[in-house]
Design a protein around this motif. Structure first.
Motif, PDB file in Angstrom:
ATOM      1  N   GLU B 167      13.344   1.881   6.438  1.00  0.00           N
ATOM      2  CA  GLU B 167      13.079   3.169   7.097  1.00  0.00           C
ATOM      3  C   GLU B 167      13.535   3.105   8.550  1.00  0.00           C
ATOM      4  O   GLU B 167      14.082   4.078   9.088  1.00  0.00           O
ATOM      5  N   GLU B 168      13.345   1.964   9.175  1.00  0.00           N
ATOM      6  CA  GLU B 168      13.775   1.790  10.563  1.00  0.00           C
ATOM      7  C   GLU B 168      15.299   1.716  10.656  1.00  0.00           C
ATOM      8  O   GLU B 168      15.925   2.378  11.484  1.00  0.00           O
ATOM      9  N   VAL B 169      15.913   0.933   9.768  1.00  0.00           N
ATOM     10  CA  VAL B 169      17.370   0.738   9.783  1.00  0.00           C
ATOM     11  C   VAL B 169      18.114   2.036   9.485  1.00  0.00           C
ATOM     12  O   VAL B 169      19.118   2.361  10.121  1.00  0.00           O
ATOM     13  N   LEU B 170      17.631   2.784   8.497  1.00  0.00           N
ATOM     14  CA  LEU B 170      18.352   3.968   8.040  1.00  0.00           C
ATOM     15  C   LEU B 170      17.890   5.263   8.708  1.00  0.00           C
ATOM     16  O   LEU B 170      18.512   6.299   8.562  1.00  0.00           O
ATOM     17  N   VAL B 171      16.775   5.189   9.438  1.00  0.00           N
ATOM     18  CA  VAL B 171      16.129   6.385  10.006  1.00  0.00           C
ATOM     19  C   VAL B 171      15.944   7.406   8.877  1.00  0.00           C
ATOM     20  O   VAL B 171      16.402   8.546   8.938  1.00  0.00           O
ATOM     21  N   LEU B 172      15.299   6.935   7.838  1.00  0.00           N
ATOM     22  CA  LEU B 172      15.112   7.732   6.631  1.00  0.00           C
ATOM     23  C   LEU B 172      13.729   7.406   6.096  1.00  0.00           C
ATOM     24  O   LEU B 172      13.367   6.232   6.033  1.00  0.00           O
ATOM     25  N   LYS B 173      12.953   8.439   5.737  1.00  0.00           N
ATOM     26  CA  LYS B 173      11.596   8.180   5.247  1.00  0.00           C
ATOM     27  C   LYS B 173      11.620   7.936   3.737  1.00  0.00           C
ATOM     28  O   LYS B 173      12.257   8.681   2.989  1.00  0.00           O
ATOM     29  N   PHE B 174      10.939   6.907   3.317  1.00  0.00           N
ATOM     30  CA  PHE B 174      10.829   6.646   1.879  1.00  0.00           C
ATOM     31  C   PHE B 174       9.422   6.936   1.374  1.00  0.00           C
ATOM     32  O   PHE B 174       9.224   7.679   0.432  1.00  0.00           O
ATOM     33  N   ILE B 175       8.446   6.264   2.008  1.00  0.00           N
ATOM     34  CA  ILE B 175       7.092   6.410   1.476  1.00  0.00           C
ATOM     35  C   ILE B 175       6.204   7.049   2.540  1.00  0.00           C
ATOM     36  O   ILE B 175       5.588   6.376   3.358  1.00  0.00           O
ATOM     37  N   ASP B 176       6.166   8.381   2.476  1.00  0.00           N
ATOM     38  CA  ASP B 176       5.343   9.163   3.384  1.00  0.00           C
ATOM     39  C   ASP B 176       3.885   9.059   2.926  1.00  0.00           C
ATOM     40  O   ASP B 176       3.569   9.292   1.767  1.00  0.00           O
ATOM     41  N   GLU B 177       3.018   8.740   3.900  1.00  0.00           N
ATOM     42  CA  GLU B 177       1.588   8.554   3.617  1.00  0.00           C
ATOM     43  C   GLU B 177       0.942   9.759   2.940  1.00  0.00           C
ATOM     44  O   GLU B 177       0.050   9.618   2.112  1.00  0.00           O
ATOM     45  N   SER B 184       0.991   4.125  -0.529  1.00  0.00           N
ATOM     46  CA  SER B 184       0.853   3.650   0.851  1.00  0.00           C
ATOM     47  C   SER B 184      -0.340   2.709   0.974  1.00  0.00           C
ATOM     48  O   SER B 184      -0.247   1.663   1.624  1.00  0.00           O
ATOM     49  N   ALA B 185      -1.441   3.090   0.376  1.00  0.00           N
ATOM     50  CA  ALA B 185      -2.643   2.245   0.423  1.00  0.00           C
ATOM     51  C   ALA B 185      -2.383   0.914  -0.267  1.00  0.00           C
ATOM     52  O   ALA B 185      -2.801  -0.150   0.212  1.00  0.00           O
ATOM     53  N   TRP B 186      -1.680   0.955  -1.397  1.00  0.00           N
ATOM     54  CA  TRP B 186      -1.338  -0.279  -2.128  1.00  0.00           C
ATOM     55  C   TRP B 186      -0.485  -1.208  -1.268  1.00  0.00           C
ATOM     56  O   TRP B 186      -0.726  -2.411  -1.215  1.00  0.00           O
ATOM     57  N   MET B 187       0.501  -0.604  -0.561  1.00  0.00           N
ATOM     58  CA  MET B 187       1.384  -1.410   0.270  1.00  0.00           C
ATOM     59  C   MET B 187       0.587  -2.131   1.362  1.00  0.00           C
ATOM     60  O   MET B 187       0.808  -3.305   1.620  1.00  0.00           O
ATOM     61  N   ARG B 188      -0.357  -1.398   1.953  1.00  0.00           N
ATOM     62  CA  ARG B 188      -1.164  -2.001   3.029  1.00  0.00           C
ATOM     63  C   ARG B 188      -2.056  -3.103   2.473  1.00  0.00           C
ATOM     64  O   ARG B 188      -2.163  -4.194   3.058  1.00  0.00           O
ATOM     65  N   LEU B 189      -2.710  -2.820   1.356  1.00  0.00           N
ATOM     66  CA  LEU B 189      -3.620  -3.788   0.726  1.00  0.00           C
ATOM     67  C   LEU B 189      -2.864  -5.052   0.320  1.00  0.00           C
ATOM     68  O   LEU B 189      -3.287  -6.172   0.607  1.00  0.00           O
ATOM     69  N   PHE B 190      -1.717  -4.853  -0.325  1.00  0.00           N
ATOM     70  CA  PHE B 190      -0.909  -5.981  -0.798  1.00  0.00           C
ATOM     71  C   PHE B 190      -0.451  -6.846   0.379  1.00  0.00           C
ATOM     72  O   PHE B 190      -0.594  -8.073   0.367  1.00  0.00           O
ATOM     73  N   ALA B 191       0.080  -6.171   1.407  1.00  0.00           N
ATOM     74  CA  ALA B 191       0.650  -6.907   2.545  1.00  0.00           C
ATOM     75  C   ALA B 191      -0.405  -7.718   3.290  1.00  0.00           C
ATOM     76  O   ALA B 191      -0.080  -8.711   3.940  1.00  0.00           O
ATOM     77  N   ASP B 192      -1.667  -7.294   3.171  1.00  0.00           N
ATOM     78  CA  ASP B 192      -2.747  -7.948   3.902  1.00  0.00           C
ATOM     79  C   ASP B 192      -3.357  -9.149   3.180  1.00  0.00           C
ATOM     80  O   ASP B 192      -4.134  -9.893   3.771  1.00  0.00           O
TER      81      ASP B 192
END
Lengths: 219, 221
Positions: B167-177, B184-192
């Protein structure tokens, strides 16, 4: 209580055939329901809403999709007979690796051999033969890819064999000449009732391709 | 009895990370060998002659290639802390979503990075469509595996890190909260999760890497 097993399939699909072979190996009785993919029925759309494709196995009302996932499911549920995957984890990994190789590599160039012409067709033919040679190398001197027993990799690949006649006709080459050991393996597999009863006649498939080309306007 | 386990990987390969996570979750000790893919080691070529890629798992001198094949091998070999359900239908469902990730999600996100113009738009659309289906699948669950991480979470885990980088590299949104609250919640939970958090490659290095890949692609067109 008896198991209710239904297979949603298309007679010409090498992916659907894999499921037929696996069910036959296990001696499982099932109801075969031919699907019209240009006019998809409500059962198919309900049972495979994401991909809307065949094959779909419906076991006691619950769907399983994706041919190799279905074959693994069949092996796990009807585990008392004809194991399709080896029990040793390393052998299982090798079987999964090679079935994955077949799944990714064989279909695209095969299809291009009959659906394209000129350079694209030539490229596809070269690629296809190369892939077959890799598989022939992996088979080596073994009777089956699984070794002494017919198994997962054999099932994943043998269903392409009825399509060889189509590829040879359009590509103007002989698979027997290029890969004699592979053809010997094909003949060995065809001696199994599970295979001979599940695969359609290769001439019917060739006629079918001519028909497809007509309706899709391919020359 | 010493079990020799080695993992051939690169610092950034999202596929190799799957293997690292599975081994770490099961508490298996292993040696890591980093490969330079522009200069592949003879060992890598010997252990994975067909695809010549990472990851490769070496267990007691026997090589296994292809990350998803390796995950199934790890599950078959070390049966504690299972990553797949016991029930055959649930297992088939897990394998379905793993395949969905490989066949639909990953190529769409990859093509969003590598393509331009209309092709990039189409890839981005396809990615969003695939996220909708993942969002549906997460209904009633914290993780794809239910209460605990399973093989589906591991297979899709690259999303939890790479999406924000891209999203940062392409300036393109993929997973809007707002559009994808569960994902989005899964991504946060998994990453933590500690085992996951400790093995993310450095973010700034990833951003640099993907900017370079994108620029190289644009330059060849």
């Amino acid at each position: 209580m008896a198991d209710e097993v239904v297979l949603l399939d298309l007679w010409s699909s090498m992916f659907g055939m894999r499921v037929r072979v696996a069910l036959a190996e296990k001696g499982v009785e099932y109801e075969y329901k031919e699907q019209d993919l240009r006019n998809k029925g409500p059962l198919l759309l309900e049972m495979n809403p994401i991909h809307k494709k065949i094959p779909v196995l419906i076991h006691n009302g619950k769907p399983i999709c994706e041919s190799l996932i279905i074959v693994q499911y069949i092996d796990e549920v009807w585990h008392h007979k004809a194991p399709l995957l080896p029990s040793d984890p390393y052998q299982r990994a090798q079987a999964r690796f090679w079935a994955d190789y077949v799944d990714k590599k064989v279909y695209p160039p095969g299809r291009k051999i009959w659906a394209t012409k000129g350079d694209e067709q030539e490229e596809a033919k070269k690629e296809f033969i190369e892939i077959l040679k890799v598989l022939e190398g992996e088979l080596g001197e073994k009777p089956y890819f699984g070794g002494e027993s017919f198994g997962f990799v054999d099932i994943s690949f043998v269903t392409f064999s009825c399509w060889f006649h189509v590829y040879e006709t359009f590509g103007n080459f002989s698979i027997e000449k290029e890969c004699p050991k592979l053809m010997a393996w094909v003949k060995r597999c065809q001696e199994r009732e599970s295979v001979s009863k599940s695969l359609p006649d290769e001439k019917k498939l060739l006629e079918f391709v001519y028909y497809l080309m007509k309706i899709f306007g391919i020359e | 009895m010493g079990e020799e386990v080695k993992v051939f990987r690169t610092w950034s390969s999202p596929f190799a990370l799957r293997v690292v996570w599975a081994l770490d979750l099961k508490g298996i000790k292993y040696e890591t060998i980093y490969e330079d893919l522009s200069n592949k080691s003879p060992l890598l070529l010997q252990y994975n002659p067909i695809h010549k890629k990472v990851p490769v798992l070496l267990h007691n001198s026997k090589p296994i290639a292809e990350s998803l094949v390796i995950l199934e091998y790890i599950e078959d070999t070390w049966k504690h802390r299972p990553l797949l359900p016991q029930d055959p239908h649930q297992r088939a469902n897990a394998r379905f979503w793993i395949k969905f990730g490989e066949d639909k999600v990953f190529p769409a996100v990859r093509d969003s990075l590598l393509k331009q113009g209309k092709e990039q738009e189409e890839a981005h659309e396809a990615a969003l469509e695939s996220f909708k289906l993942l969002e549906e699948e997460l209904k009633g669950k914290k993780l794809f595996g239910g209460e605990e991480i399973g093989m589906v979470d591991i297979a899709l885990g690259w999303l939890a890190n790479l999406v924000s980088v891209l999203e940062e590299v392409l300036v393109l949104k993929f997973i809007d909260e707002h559009k994808f609250p569960l994902l989005s919640a899964w991504m946060r939970l998994f990453a933590d999760i500690p085992v996951i958090k400790q093995s993310w490659p450095p973010r700034d290095k990833l951003v640099t890497k993907y900017i370079a890949i994108r620029e190289a692609r644009l330059a060849t067109n």
